[in-house]
Design a protein around this motif. Sequence first.
Motif, mmCIF file in Angstrom:
data_model
loop_
_atom_site.group_PDB
_atom_site.id
_atom_site.type_symbol
_atom_site.label_atom_id
_atom_site.label_comp_id
_atom_site.label_asym_id
_atom_site.label_seq_id
_atom_site.Cartn_x
_atom_site.Cartn_y
_atom_site.Cartn_z
ATOM 1 N N ASP A 126 20.416 19.524 -0.538
ATOM 2 C CA ASP A 126 19.081 19.310 -0.749
ATOM 3 C C ASP A 126 18.696 18.157 -1.639
ATOM 4 N N ARG A 127 19.728 17.461 -2.138
ATOM 5 C CA ARG A 127 19.232 16.677 -3.127
ATOM 6 C C ARG A 127 20.139 15.346 -2.886
ATOM 7 N N THR A 128 20.902 15.086 -2.008
ATOM 8 C CA THR A 128 21.944 13.953 -1.790
ATOM 9 C C THR A 128 21.361 13.168 -0.435
ATOM 10 N N GLU A 129 20.553 13.710 0.135
ATOM 11 C CA GLU A 129 20.170 12.974 1.433
ATOM 12 C C GLU A 129 19.529 11.863 1.077
ATOM 13 N N GLY A 130 20.164 10.560 1.841
ATOM 14 C CA GLY A 130 19.795 9.279 1.440
ATOM 15 C C GLY A 130 20.339 8.752 0.221
ATOM 16 N N GLU A 131 20.984 9.414 -0.464
ATOM 17 C CA GLU A 131 21.708 8.981 -1.936
ATOM 18 C C GLU A 131 22.968 8.510 -1.945
ATOM 19 N N LEU A 132 23.785 8.732 -0.798
ATOM 20 C CA LEU A 132 24.968 8.357 -0.764
ATOM 21 C C LEU A 132 25.154 7.537 0.821
ATOM 22 N N THR A 133 26.249 6.695 0.860
ATOM 23 C CA THR A 133 26.521 5.815 2.033
ATOM 24 C C THR A 133 27.920 5.907 2.307
ATOM 25 N N ALA A 134 28.461 6.492 3.347
ATOM 26 C CA ALA A 134 30.000 6.490 3.652
ATOM 27 C C ALA A 134 30.313 5.010 4.155
ATOM 28 N N LEU A 135 31.476 4.542 3.583
ATOM 29 C CA LEU A 135 32.084 3.144 3.626
ATOM 30 C C LEU A 135 33.544 3.237 4.122
ATOM 31 N N LEU A 136 33.949 2.435 5.110
ATOM 32 C CA LEU A 136 35.109 2.137 5.085
ATOM 33 C C LEU A 136 35.864 1.029 4.430
ATOM 34 N N ARG A 137 36.858 1.185 3.843
ATOM 35 C CA ARG A 137 37.416 0.093 2.909
ATOM 36 C C ARG A 137 39.022 -0.127 3.160
ATOM 37 N N ALA A 138 39.302 -1.313 3.322
ATOM 38 C CA ALA A 138 40.552 -1.940 3.654
ATOM 39 C C ALA A 138 41.377 -1.445 2.556
ATOM 40 N N ARG A 139 42.754 -0.929 2.723
ATOM 41 C CA ARG A 139 43.803 -0.620 1.770
ATOM 42 C C ARG A 139 44.963 -1.654 1.943
ATOM 43 N N PRO A 140 45.112 -2.196 0.775
ATOM 44 C CA PRO A 140 46.162 -3.422 0.854
ATOM 45 C C PRO A 140 47.535 -2.851 1.057
ATOM 46 N N GLY A 141 48.192 -3.391 2.237
ATOM 47 C CA GLY A 141 49.484 -2.885 2.796
ATOM 48 C C GLY A 141 49.356 -2.029 3.505
ATOM 49 N N GLU A 142 48.286 -1.517 3.848
ATOM 50 C CA GLU A 142 48.067 -0.325 4.928
ATOM 51 C C GLU A 142 47.174 -0.695 6.195
ATOM 52 N N HIS A 143 47.550 -0.215 7.387
ATOM 53 C CA HIS A 143 47.025 -0.524 8.588
ATOM 54 C C HIS A 143 45.636 0.251 8.630
ATOM 55 N N ASN A 144 45.618 1.396 8.250
ATOM 56 C CA ASN A 144 44.284 2.324 8.511
ATOM 57 C C ASN A 144 43.454 2.095 7.200
ATOM 58 N N PRO A 145 42.189 2.128 7.206
ATOM 59 C CA PRO A 145 41.268 1.939 6.112
ATOM 60 C C PRO A 145 40.946 3.326 5.489
ATOM 61 N N SER A 146 40.560 3.324 4.309
ATOM 62 C CA SER A 146 40.129 4.529 3.811
ATOM 63 C C SER A 146 38.736 4.746 3.976
ATOM 64 N N LEU A 147 38.125 5.855 4.106
ATOM 65 C CA LEU A 147 36.758 6.333 4.077
ATOM 66 C C LEU A 147 36.204 7.042 2.729
ATOM 67 N N GLY A 148 35.206 6.522 1.996
ATOM 68 C CA GLY A 148 34.776 6.916 1.006
ATOM 69 C C GLY A 148 33.341 6.920 1.068
ATOM 70 N N MET A 149 32.632 7.305 -0.240
ATOM 71 C CA MET A 149 31.317 7.451 -0.253
ATOM 72 C C MET A 149 31.028 6.524 -1.419
ATOM 73 N N GLN A 150 29.778 5.826 -1.090
ATOM 74 C CA GLN A 150 29.036 4.987 -2.199
ATOM 75 C C GLN A 150 27.752 5.579 -2.734
ATOM 76 N N PRO A 151 27.456 5.774 -3.855
ATOM 77 C CA PRO A 151 26.262 6.346 -4.324
ATOM 78 C C PRO A 151 25.204 4.923 -4.280
ATOM 79 N N ASN A 152 23.969 5.467 -3.726
ATOM 80 C CA ASN A 152 22.893 4.275 -3.856
ATOM 81 C C ASN A 152 22.032 4.444 -4.850
ATOM 82 N N THR A 153 21.888 5.659 -5.532
ATOM 83 C CA THR A 153 21.199 5.845 -6.770
ATOM 84 C C THR A 153 21.964 6.517 -8.001
ATOM 85 N N LEU A 154 21.449 6.805 -9.293
ATOM 86 C CA LEU A 154 21.943 7.378 -10.171
ATOM 87 C C LEU A 154 22.232 8.787 -9.790
ATOM 88 N N ARG A 155 21.203 9.300 -9.082
ATOM 89 C CA ARG A 155 21.322 10.772 -8.835
ATOM 90 C C ARG A 155 22.397 11.142 -7.919
#
Length: 208
Positions: A126-155
């Motif tokens: 109920d409280r995180t809709e629009g507050e987080l963004t999913a991001l793919l990040r390159a990993r040094p020495g790895e072929h596949n990227p990692s999937l993570g979340m990035q906050p858009n706000t303090l909430r």
Amino acid sequence: RPLVDTPELHSELAHTPATPEGIRAFANKYGMLGQRRLLGRRAHGDFSAKIENSASFCRRDELFPPHYADSAEAFEGENFELYGEPLKIWVEEIEALRQALALAATLGTTASDAKILAQINGIMGDRTEGELTALLRARPGEHNPSLGMQPNTLRGAAWLQLGEAIAEGRKFIECGVCGHLFASGHKGKMYCSDACKQKAYRKRMPSI
């Protein structure tokens, strides 16, 4: 960088006094929960409020560090705009985090973890809709990227911290000094902050 610089941000927000003074102290330290809202503007000495008769705190953006106050009368100048968030939003956020922390503290103590997680998910969703963004990040020495979340706000940062602590299997315990719930990173950690650790140390020291 609240996730890096303040690893217990979610706990600190949850245990912030839900009073105008407590909320403003937190806001002055970390900023607003979400996107700023225009509360009103002063032009040629007259203040025109967009949110009338509401318990809001205000921020005049030109000031650094940001300063929060009850009304436009706290600021000097002829022409400026004020931004902020209604205190009601903060009170609701604090209460929701307290509920989620209390639920997290019961994980592993009963046979109904799935039910507890569903309750936490209901609060977080109920409280995180629009507050987080999913991001793919390159990993040094790895072929596949990692999937993570990035906050858009303090909430979003506070809820992401809490979710990561639960996913990592950290135990939520009461601080040995203030009694606040926090995610213990390792066995033997009894205090939620360095301030509480110092208080406990001084209490153990013999008086001279």
